[in-house]
Design an enzyme around this catalytic site. Structure first.
Site, PDB file in Angstrom:
ATOM      1  N   ARG A  29       0.849  -1.194   0.000  1.00  0.00           N
ATOM      2  CA  ARG A  29       0.000   0.000   0.000  1.00  0.00           C
ATOM      3  C   ARG A  29       0.883   1.242   0.000  1.00  0.00           C
ATOM      4  O   ARG A  29       1.721   1.405   0.890  1.00  0.00           O
ATOM      5  CB  ARG A  29      -0.900  -0.020   1.238  1.00  0.00           C
ATOM      6  CG  ARG A  29      -1.695   1.250   1.430  1.00  0.00           C
ATOM      7  CD  ARG A  29      -2.619   1.170   2.667  1.00  0.00           C
ATOM      8  NE  ARG A  29      -3.345   2.412   2.822  1.00  0.00           N
ATOM      9  CZ  ARG A  29      -3.245   3.229   3.875  1.00  0.00           C
ATOM     10  NH1 ARG A  29      -2.477   2.921   4.898  1.00  0.00           N
ATOM     11  NH2 ARG A  29      -3.935   4.351   3.919  1.00  0.00           N
ATOM     12  N   HIS A  47      -3.021  10.826   0.968  1.00  0.00           N
ATOM     13  CA  HIS A  47      -2.454  10.569   2.284  1.00  0.00           C
ATOM     14  C   HIS A  47      -1.825  11.873   2.782  1.00  0.00           C
ATOM     15  O   HIS A  47      -0.614  11.977   2.940  1.00  0.00           O
ATOM     16  CB  HIS A  47      -1.437   9.420   2.231  1.00  0.00           C
ATOM     17  CG  HIS A  47      -1.169   8.777   3.553  1.00  0.00           C
ATOM     18  ND1 HIS A  47      -1.265   7.420   3.773  1.00  0.00           N
ATOM     19  CD2 HIS A  47      -0.811   9.316   4.745  1.00  0.00           C
ATOM     20  CE1 HIS A  47      -0.962   7.147   5.031  1.00  0.00           C
ATOM     21  NE2 HIS A  47      -0.680   8.289   5.644  1.00  0.00           N
ATOM     22  N   GLU A  67      -7.300   8.255   6.721  1.00  0.00           N
ATOM     23  CA  GLU A  67      -7.527   8.843   8.046  1.00  0.00           C
ATOM     24  C   GLU A  67      -8.166  10.223   8.025  1.00  0.00           C
ATOM     25  O   GLU A  67      -7.536  11.223   8.391  1.00  0.00           O
ATOM     26  CB  GLU A  67      -6.211   8.877   8.847  1.00  0.00           C
ATOM     27  CG  GLU A  67      -5.638   7.493   9.086  1.00  0.00           C
ATOM     28  CD  GLU A  67      -4.461   7.489  10.060  1.00  0.00           C
ATOM     29  OE1 GLU A  67      -3.953   8.569  10.399  1.00  0.00           O
ATOM     30  OE2 GLU A  67      -4.057   6.394  10.477  1.00  0.00           O
ATOM     31  N   ASN A  81      -7.289   1.638  10.095  1.00  0.00           N
ATOM     32  CA  ASN A  81      -5.977   1.921  10.672  1.00  0.00           C
ATOM     33  C   ASN A  81      -6.152   1.942  12.181  1.00  0.00           C
ATOM     34  O   ASN A  81      -6.942   2.728  12.705  1.00  0.00           O
ATOM     35  CB  ASN A  81      -5.461   3.298  10.233  1.00  0.00           C
ATOM     36  CG  ASN A  81      -5.142   3.371   8.755  1.00  0.00           C
ATOM     37  OD1 ASN A  81      -5.385   2.421   8.015  1.00  0.00           O
ATOM     38  ND2 ASN A  81      -4.598   4.490   8.320  1.00  0.00           N
ATOM     39  N   TYR A 111      -4.110   1.615  16.086  1.00  0.00           N
ATOM     40  CA  TYR A 111      -2.847   1.595  16.828  1.00  0.00           C
ATOM     41  C   TYR A 111      -3.023   1.376  18.332  1.00  0.00           C
ATOM     42  O   TYR A 111      -2.270   0.643  18.933  1.00  0.00           O
ATOM     43  CB  TYR A 111      -2.072   2.897  16.592  1.00  0.00           C
ATOM     44  CG  TYR A 111      -1.504   3.017  15.195  1.00  0.00           C
ATOM     45  CD1 TYR A 111      -0.245   2.509  14.883  1.00  0.00           C
ATOM     46  CD2 TYR A 111      -2.236   3.607  14.177  1.00  0.00           C
ATOM     47  CE1 TYR A 111       0.279   2.594  13.601  1.00  0.00           C
ATOM     48  CE2 TYR A 111      -1.728   3.698  12.879  1.00  0.00           C
ATOM     49  CZ  TYR A 111      -0.462   3.192  12.604  1.00  0.00           C
ATOM     50  OH  TYR A 111       0.037   3.271  11.329  1.00  0.00           O
ATOM     51  N   GLU A 117      -3.531  -0.259   8.331  1.00  0.00           N
ATOM     52  CA  GLU A 117      -2.346   0.138   9.092  1.00  0.00           C
ATOM     53  C   GLU A 117      -2.424  -0.443  10.493  1.00  0.00           C
ATOM     54  O   GLU A 117      -3.479  -0.454  11.111  1.00  0.00           O
ATOM     55  CB  GLU A 117      -2.226   1.677   9.245  1.00  0.00           C
ATOM     56  CG  GLU A 117      -1.745   2.387   8.018  1.00  0.00           C
ATOM     57  CD  GLU A 117      -1.563   3.901   8.233  1.00  0.00           C
ATOM     58  OE1 GLU A 117      -1.313   4.323   9.379  1.00  0.00           O
ATOM     59  OE2 GLU A 117      -1.702   4.639   7.255  1.00  0.00           O
TER      60      GLU A 117
END
Ligand SMILES: *[C@@H]1O[C@H](CO)[C@@H](O)[C@H](O)[C@H]1NC(C)=O
Ligand SMILES: *[C@@H]1O[C@H](CO)[C@@H](O)[C@H](O)[C@H]1NC(C)=O
Ligand SMILES: *[C@@H]1O[C@H](CO)[C@@H](O)[C@H](O)[C@H]1NC(C)=O
Length: 512
Positions: A105, A150, A195, A335, A337, A406
């Protein structure tokens, strides 16, 4: 020994094995991934390419911010050269082959392809760069997955208000069509925007992302509306003009943290905070009814009235826009985290400036000190949060196909990155728990292939499976221990906590 006795003993043993699998997680038996599950890594144009003004490329908001205000970046650095992937893309593809990736990606730089921001002038050198990269990957059966946007908006468009100007819908749609036209014959995975929360809240609400504007409680909501319409318009263009001939899939990547209520009484508050934090992007696209989440509409309208505004600070969609956005994603790009804990009581009213996004949420959150922390202070390791998030997405949005676009962990320099390995293993294990629970997860993308320019943190927080030597003009890339571990996960298609790699030499396994 009698036959019956032996059968009994065997069945007791089997029960123990079976029971410990569930009860005693520290045993860590190897765990297979589902058939057809895909593995990749991810990067973004500004973070790796360099060549910021090469061959006709013009200025993006990140070029502008880093050049005009260098020490807004922690180490006063920039992405002028970064990993120099503009010149070293063949080495990048070699690394993808070393890892055995199914897909990679990466994002396109809008100003590399359209230096005027508009379709009046297509920069052939920019098209050529991406053609070279795509063709090099396809030569080795690595599927390209393109993110159109992005974070590197053309600076010229920012000077006209950027994502807060409703005309951005057409600007983005034109750019998307040009990308589909040039690369759609070979690229089957598309992500419109990476995002939205970070684009809008960090870019226009909290000044922690270019263009570094802080008009919170207002500008990030204008951005959210325009961004969602722009995304949907690009999706509909693909549907109408390209899907039949190219048969690709188009989605969006939302960043979503898990928010855990501190206590039972905070359950509703945590649910509401999720609606504000990322439900504001997920609900319009993935819910049955579409539109912004009801709680956002109600609360912001009420607060706006109290505060003396003549209308809600949250703009409204037309009914046509609601319909255009609803269902405008072939998969849920996720995504993820980290996680946080949230509470709401008398003390959380009035702690934030008014108006502001966080005042609109009206609750407070924190992370526990005992959670292992990355080089990035916000990134705490909370694998069960990933599990809960995936189950929540399944339940809220009718079990969409989720592609993890992600997930990763930052460290400082060094090839021995056991903390990163531990993070990847724990998160993949949690993801497999969610899959066992019926979540439809189709693939996983590690952030990142290699160290890169980590936005406001510059080069101080490193996410790479490969380390990049920023002191060498060649930007030498070296595999970290985690690269060997990820390679084995992909090769064996299973998660094995006990695997200890031989890190002497990274090779390419032929025959993939
Ligand atoms: C779980 O398994 C680990 C590793 O085999 C072992 O050290 C630990 O004692 C076990 N814990 C329990 C509660 O059985
Ligand atoms: C609100 O909740 C926090 C976190 O549990 C607690 O520390 C604080 O004392 C509470 N305040 C009030 C006024 O209840
Ligand atoms: C999961 O997603 C795939 C790909 O979109 C789809 O073919 C499959 O039917 C889905 N499975 C479930 C259980 O929804």
């Amino acid at each position: 020994m009698g036959k019956l006795k032996l059968v009994l003993i065997i069945s007791v043993l089997l029960n123990l094995v079976e029971g410990s699998r569930i009860i005693n997680k520290t045993r860590r038996d190897p765990r297979p991934f589902p058939k057809g599950f895909l593995f990749g890594t991810s990067t973004a144009a500004y973070q790796i390419e360099g060549g910021w003004d090469a061959d006709g490329k013009s200025e993006s908001v990140w070029d502008h911010l880093t050049h005009n205000n260098p020490c807004r970046i922690k180490d006063c650095s920039n992405g002028d050269i970064a990993d120099d992937s503009y010149h070293l893309y063949k080495r990048d593809v070699e690394m993808m082959r070393e890892l055995g990736l199914d897909f990679y990606r990466f994002s396109l730089s809008w100003t590399r392809i359209l230096p005027t921001s508009f379709p009046d002038k297509i920069n052939e050198a920019g098209i050529q760069y991406y053609n070279n990269l795509i063709d090099e990957m396809l030569k080795y059966n690595i599927e390209p997955m393109i993110t159109l946007y992005h974070w590197d908006l053309p600076q010229k468009l920012q000077e006209m208000g950027g994502w807060t100007n409703p005309h951005v819908v057409d600007w983005f749609a034109d750019y998307a069509r040009i990308a589909f036209e040039h690369f759609g014959d070979r690229v089957k995975y598309w992500i419109t925007i990476n995002e939205p929360r970070e684009v809008c809240y960090q870019g226009y609400g909290s000044a922690t992302n270019a263009p570094a504007i802080s008009i919170t409680g207002y500008a990030e909501y204008l951005c959210a509306k325009n961004l969602l319409v722009a995304h949907a318009k690009a999706y509909r263009i693909y549907d109408k003009e390209f899907r039949e001939k190219y048969d690709g899939t188009v989605g969006i990547s939302l960043s979503a943290g898990w928010i855990e209520p501190e206590a039972e009484k905070d359950t509703q508050a945590a649910f509401d905070a999720i609606q504000f934090e990322w439900g504001q992007y997920a609900h319009p696209i993935f819910s049955e009814t579409g539109d912004f989440p009801p709680i956002m509409k109600e609360r912001i309208a009420a607060k706006s009235a109290e505060q003396g505004f003549y209308r809600s600070r949250l703009p409204e969609f037309t009914s046509d826009e609601i319909e255009m956005i609803r269902g405008s994603s072939d998969f849920f790009g996720l995504n993820h985290y980290s996680s946080s804990i949230l509470y709401k009581n008398e003390s959380t009213a009035g702690i934030f400036e008014q108006p502001s996004f966080y005042d609109d949420i009206g609750a407070a959150s924190y992370q526990l000190d005992e959670w292992p922390v990355a080089a990035s202070s916000w990134l705490k390791q909370v694998p069960w949060g990933f599990y809960k998030l995936l189950v929540f997405i399944k339940e809220q949005y009718n079990n969409p196909t989720v592609m993890i676009t992600e997930n990763g962990f930052s460290t400082s320099t060094g090839l021995q990155d056991d903390a990163r390995i531990n993070y990847y293993r724990e998160y993949l294990d949690a993801m497999l728990d969610a899959i066992d629970e019926g979540c439809n997860v189709s693939g996983y993308t590690a952030w990142s292939l290699m160290d890169n320019f980590e936005w406001m943190a510059g080069y101080t927080e490193l996410f790479g499976l490969y380390e990049v030597d920023y002191n060498s003009p060649e930007r030498t890339r070296m595999p970290r221990k985690s690269a060997f571990v990820y390679k084995e996960i992909i090769r064996s298609r299973q998660l094995d906590y006990h695997y200890e790699p031989n890190t002497n030499e990274m090779t390419i396994d032929e025959g993939k």
